[in-house]
Scaffold this motif. Sequence first.
Motif, PDB file in Angstrom:
ATOM      1  N   VAL A  42       0.865  -1.182   0.000  1.00  0.00           N
ATOM      2  CA  VAL A  42       0.000   0.000   0.000  1.00  0.00           C
ATOM      3  C   VAL A  42       0.899   1.228   0.000  1.00  0.00           C
ATOM      4  O   VAL A  42       1.844   1.314   0.804  1.00  0.00           O
ATOM      5  CB  VAL A  42      -0.932   0.035   1.228  1.00  0.00           C
ATOM      6  CG1 VAL A  42      -1.841   1.266   1.168  1.00  0.00           C
ATOM      7  CG2 VAL A  42      -1.769  -1.229   1.324  1.00  0.00           C
ATOM      8  N   PHE A  43       0.610   2.150  -0.904  1.00  0.00           N
ATOM      9  CA  PHE A  43       1.382   3.389  -1.018  1.00  0.00           C
ATOM     10  C   PHE A  43       0.604   4.530  -0.380  1.00  0.00           C
ATOM     11  O   PHE A  43      -0.580   4.712  -0.683  1.00  0.00           O
ATOM     12  CB  PHE A  43       1.660   3.724  -2.492  1.00  0.00           C
ATOM     13  CG  PHE A  43       2.650   2.779  -3.123  1.00  0.00           C
ATOM     14  CD1 PHE A  43       2.250   1.513  -3.534  1.00  0.00           C
ATOM     15  CD2 PHE A  43       3.975   3.136  -3.254  1.00  0.00           C
ATOM     16  CE1 PHE A  43       3.166   0.622  -4.088  1.00  0.00           C
ATOM     17  CE2 PHE A  43       4.897   2.261  -3.803  1.00  0.00           C
ATOM     18  CZ  PHE A  43       4.488   0.997  -4.217  1.00  0.00           C
ATOM     19  N   VAL A  44       1.279   5.268   0.494  1.00  0.00           N
ATOM     20  CA  VAL A  44       0.696   6.482   1.087  1.00  0.00           C
ATOM     21  C   VAL A  44       1.561   7.629   0.587  1.00  0.00           C
ATOM     22  O   VAL A  44       2.758   7.696   0.896  1.00  0.00           O
ATOM     23  CB  VAL A  44       0.722   6.421   2.627  1.00  0.00           C
ATOM     24  CG1 VAL A  44       0.180   7.726   3.210  1.00  0.00           C
ATOM     25  CG2 VAL A  44      -0.072   5.215   3.143  1.00  0.00           C
ATOM     26  N   ARG A  45       0.948   8.516  -0.224  1.00  0.00           N
ATOM     27  CA  ARG A  45       1.725   9.598  -0.833  1.00  0.00           C
ATOM     28  C   ARG A  45       1.338  10.939  -0.214  1.00  0.00           C
ATOM     29  O   ARG A  45       0.226  11.424  -0.401  1.00  0.00           O
ATOM     30  CB  ARG A  45       1.491   9.641  -2.350  1.00  0.00           C
ATOM     31  CG  ARG A  45       2.475  10.612  -3.046  1.00  0.00           C
ATOM     32  CD  ARG A  45       2.235  10.734  -4.566  1.00  0.00           C
ATOM     33  NE  ARG A  45       2.258   9.490  -5.289  1.00  0.00           N
ATOM     34  CZ  ARG A  45       3.362   8.811  -5.615  1.00  0.00           C
ATOM     35  NH1 ARG A  45       4.544   9.252  -5.254  1.00  0.00           N
ATOM     36  NH2 ARG A  45       3.267   7.674  -6.277  1.00  0.00           N
ATOM     37  N   THR A  46       2.312  11.517   0.531  1.00  0.00           N
ATOM     38  CA  THR A  46       2.084  12.839   1.109  1.00  0.00           C
ATOM     39  C   THR A  46       2.328  13.908   0.048  1.00  0.00           C
ATOM     40  O   THR A  46       2.962  13.653  -0.971  1.00  0.00           O
ATOM     41  CB  THR A  46       3.038  13.081   2.303  1.00  0.00           C
ATOM     42  OG1 THR A  46       4.391  12.957   1.832  1.00  0.00           O
ATOM     43  CG2 THR A  46       2.794  12.083   3.420  1.00  0.00           C
ATOM     44  N   HIS A  87       3.037  -4.841   3.473  1.00  0.00           N
ATOM     45  CA  HIS A  87       4.063  -3.818   3.267  1.00  0.00           C
ATOM     46  C   HIS A  87       3.405  -2.472   2.972  1.00  0.00           C
ATOM     47  O   HIS A  87       2.444  -2.418   2.182  1.00  0.00           O
ATOM     48  CB  HIS A  87       4.976  -4.167   2.080  1.00  0.00           C
ATOM     49  CG  HIS A  87       5.950  -5.259   2.391  1.00  0.00           C
ATOM     50  ND1 HIS A  87       5.556  -6.536   2.721  1.00  0.00           N
ATOM     51  CD2 HIS A  87       7.315  -5.269   2.413  1.00  0.00           C
ATOM     52  CE1 HIS A  87       6.632  -7.274   2.946  1.00  0.00           C
ATOM     53  NE2 HIS A  87       7.701  -6.527   2.766  1.00  0.00           N
ATOM     54  N   VAL A  88       3.952  -1.426   3.573  1.00  0.00           N
ATOM     55  CA  VAL A  88       3.476  -0.069   3.301  1.00  0.00           C
ATOM     56  C   VAL A  88       4.663   0.776   2.846  1.00  0.00           C
ATOM     57  O   VAL A  88       5.755   0.687   3.419  1.00  0.00           O
ATOM     58  CB  VAL A  88       2.824   0.571   4.544  1.00  0.00           C
ATOM     59  CG1 VAL A  88       2.445   2.022   4.272  1.00  0.00           C
ATOM     60  CG2 VAL A  88       1.591  -0.227   4.965  1.00  0.00           C
ATOM     61  N   VAL A  89       4.426   1.562   1.794  1.00  0.00           N
ATOM     62  CA  VAL A  89       5.461   2.476   1.286  1.00  0.00           C
ATOM     63  C   VAL A  89       4.972   3.898   1.532  1.00  0.00           C
ATOM     64  O   VAL A  89       3.935   4.305   1.008  1.00  0.00           O
ATOM     65  CB  VAL A  89       5.694   2.261  -0.225  1.00  0.00           C
ATOM     66  CG1 VAL A  89       6.786   3.207  -0.735  1.00  0.00           C
ATOM     67  CG2 VAL A  89       6.079   0.799  -0.510  1.00  0.00           C
ATOM     68  N   LEU A  90       5.727   4.632   2.347  1.00  0.00           N
ATOM     69  CA  LEU A  90       5.407   6.047   2.585  1.00  0.00           C
ATOM     70  C   LEU A  90       6.266   6.862   1.629  1.00  0.00           C
ATOM     71  O   LEU A  90       7.498   6.779   1.650  1.00  0.00           O
ATOM     72  CB  LEU A  90       5.709   6.404   4.046  1.00  0.00           C
ATOM     73  CG  LEU A  90       5.485   7.872   4.427  1.00  0.00           C
ATOM     74  CD1 LEU A  90       4.027   8.290   4.238  1.00  0.00           C
ATOM     75  CD2 LEU A  90       5.917   8.108   5.882  1.00  0.00           C
ATOM     76  N   ALA A 110       3.323  -0.594  14.798  1.00  0.00           N
ATOM     77  CA  ALA A 110       2.551  -1.241  15.869  1.00  0.00           C
ATOM     78  C   ALA A 110       1.519  -2.216  15.298  1.00  0.00           C
ATOM     79  O   ALA A 110       1.184  -3.227  15.932  1.00  0.00           O
ATOM     80  CB  ALA A 110       1.861  -0.170  16.726  1.00  0.00           C
ATOM     81  N   GLU A 111       1.047  -1.920  14.093  1.00  0.00           N
ATOM     82  CA  GLU A 111       0.079  -2.824  13.441  1.00  0.00           C
ATOM     83  C   GLU A 111       0.788  -3.964  12.710  1.00  0.00           C
ATOM     84  O   GLU A 111       0.145  -4.786  12.067  1.00  0.00           O
ATOM     85  CB  GLU A 111      -0.795  -2.044  12.442  1.00  0.00           C
ATOM     86  CG  GLU A 111      -1.677  -0.968  13.055  1.00  0.00           C
ATOM     87  CD  GLU A 111      -2.804  -1.531  13.932  1.00  0.00           C
ATOM     88  OE1 GLU A 111      -3.166  -2.712  13.753  1.00  0.00           O
ATOM     89  OE2 GLU A 111      -3.293  -0.781  14.813  1.00  0.00           O
ATOM     90  N   GLY A 112       2.117  -3.990  12.754  1.00  0.00           N
ATOM     91  CA  GLY A 112       2.870  -5.117  12.194  1.00  0.00           C
ATOM     92  C   GLY A 112       3.277  -4.970  10.736  1.00  0.00           C
ATOM     93  O   GLY A 112       3.768  -5.921  10.130  1.00  0.00           O
ATOM     94  N   TYR A 113       3.130  -3.787  10.165  1.00  0.00           N
ATOM     95  CA  TYR A 113       3.514  -3.594   8.764  1.00  0.00           C
ATOM     96  C   TYR A 113       5.020  -3.433   8.602  1.00  0.00           C
ATOM     97  O   TYR A 113       5.681  -2.860   9.468  1.00  0.00           O
ATOM     98  CB  TYR A 113       2.835  -2.342   8.180  1.00  0.00           C
ATOM     99  CG  TYR A 113       1.366  -2.528   7.936  1.00  0.00           C
ATOM    100  CD1 TYR A 113       0.913  -3.220   6.817  1.00  0.00           C
ATOM    101  CD2 TYR A 113       0.423  -2.023   8.830  1.00  0.00           C
ATOM    102  CE1 TYR A 113      -0.446  -3.400   6.588  1.00  0.00           C
ATOM    103  CE2 TYR A 113      -0.933  -2.193   8.620  1.00  0.00           C
ATOM    104  CZ  TYR A 113      -1.369  -2.888   7.498  1.00  0.00           C
ATOM    105  OH  TYR A 113      -2.709  -3.067   7.289  1.00  0.00           O
ATOM    106  N   HIS A 114       5.528  -3.923   7.480  1.00  0.00           N
ATOM    107  CA  HIS A 114       6.887  -3.571   7.033  1.00  0.00           C
ATOM    108  C   HIS A 114       6.789  -2.199   6.390  1.00  0.00           C
ATOM    109  O   HIS A 114       5.927  -1.969   5.524  1.00  0.00           O
ATOM    110  CB  HIS A 114       7.392  -4.597   6.010  1.00  0.00           C
ATOM    111  CG  HIS A 114       8.756  -4.279   5.470  1.00  0.00           C
ATOM    112  ND1 HIS A 114       8.974  -3.280   4.534  1.00  0.00           N
ATOM    113  CD2 HIS A 114       9.975  -4.806   5.745  1.00  0.00           C
ATOM    114  CE1 HIS A 114      10.261  -3.220   4.265  1.00  0.00           C
ATOM    115  NE2 HIS A 114      10.899  -4.129   4.973  1.00  0.00           N
TER     116      HIS A 114
END
Length: 258
Positions: A42-46, A87-90, A110-114
């Motif tokens: 999942v991508f989170v784009r600021t 996996h999360v990509v910031l 804390a939620e266990g994501y890489h």
Amino acid sequence: MPVARDGEKPATDADATGEGLPINEVFYSLQGEGTLAGVPSVFVRTSGCNLRCWFCDSYHTSWEPTGAWRDVDSIIEEVQSHEQASHVVLTGGEPLIHEESVELLERLAAEGYHTTVETNGTIYRDAPIDLASISPKLASSTPTPDRDPKGDGEFEEQHEANRIDMDALSQMVDAYETQLKFVVTDESDLAEITDLVDQVRKATSTTVADDDVLLMPEGMTREQLDGTRSDVAELAMEYGYRYTPRLHVDLWNDAPGT
Ligand SMILES: C[S@@+](CC[C@H](N)C(=O)[O-])C[C@H]1O[C@@H](n2cnc3c(N)ncnc32)[C@H](O)[C@@H]1O
Ligand SMILES: Nc1nc2[nH]cc(C(=O)O)c2c(=O)[nH]1
Ligand code: SF4
Ligand SMILES: [Mg+2]
């Protein structure tokens, strides 16, 4: 909605300020770049950036930052809605201009994501980052008047002055598992890359192996990559560095949300 220039929150402009983080987009895709290429993420784009690369493939986070201010709870909720992803990509823009990115990374851990953070390496923050994917910006990224996508080179000086911060860069390399991912426009970039890698090796106590140094072809469309990828692959072989594809561009070209 527009967000404040460079991600700052002016006290007087209600439209340009908010709680949490200015978010341009959240989407589920495959990591397209670097050592984790191919991993569902999942991508989170600021939104907002302290640099202005002429080639920026995320124009609406840098040259014309847009997005909505969102609280960390709502971002976490949307991340969790993609149930297959671990996996999360910031990314951004430059995610580390925002202090609130630290809280987001703490909650994700804390939620266990890489967590991977895609960053230009000019700002250090202490946060739970599993992979710092640092893309230091070379002289060939500078928006000179002839390469400015928006104006007449107004950002040239600011970009040139800020694109490398050796203290922040070496602090990050010492603190996190790191890849150094350079955008390569042509062969003339390589002298600067080898020099920068040498400087990082001298400034850190961490071993930076040649295969932690990635050469990524410049290009935001398949057509543009057709003009760069073979040459950059040859350069990786010549110098002993790693080549990284832009898998998302190969698969989906420049489609939004990929
Ligand atoms: C949009 S940036 C956001 C993160 C951070 N600001 C940075 O530059 O690393 C995400 C990644 O895309 C790369 N990138 C941006 N435009 C590109 C282009 N035209 N061709 C190849 N890579 C590009 C950046 O170098 C970085 O590795
Ligand atoms: N699929 C995909 N992989 C990526 N890796 C880094 C990206 C970024 O924009 O930071 C990116 C992106 O925008 N899409
Ligand atoms: S540092 Fe990253 S987000 Fe900022 S302009 Fe360059 S590529 Fe775009
Ligand atoms: Mg991208």
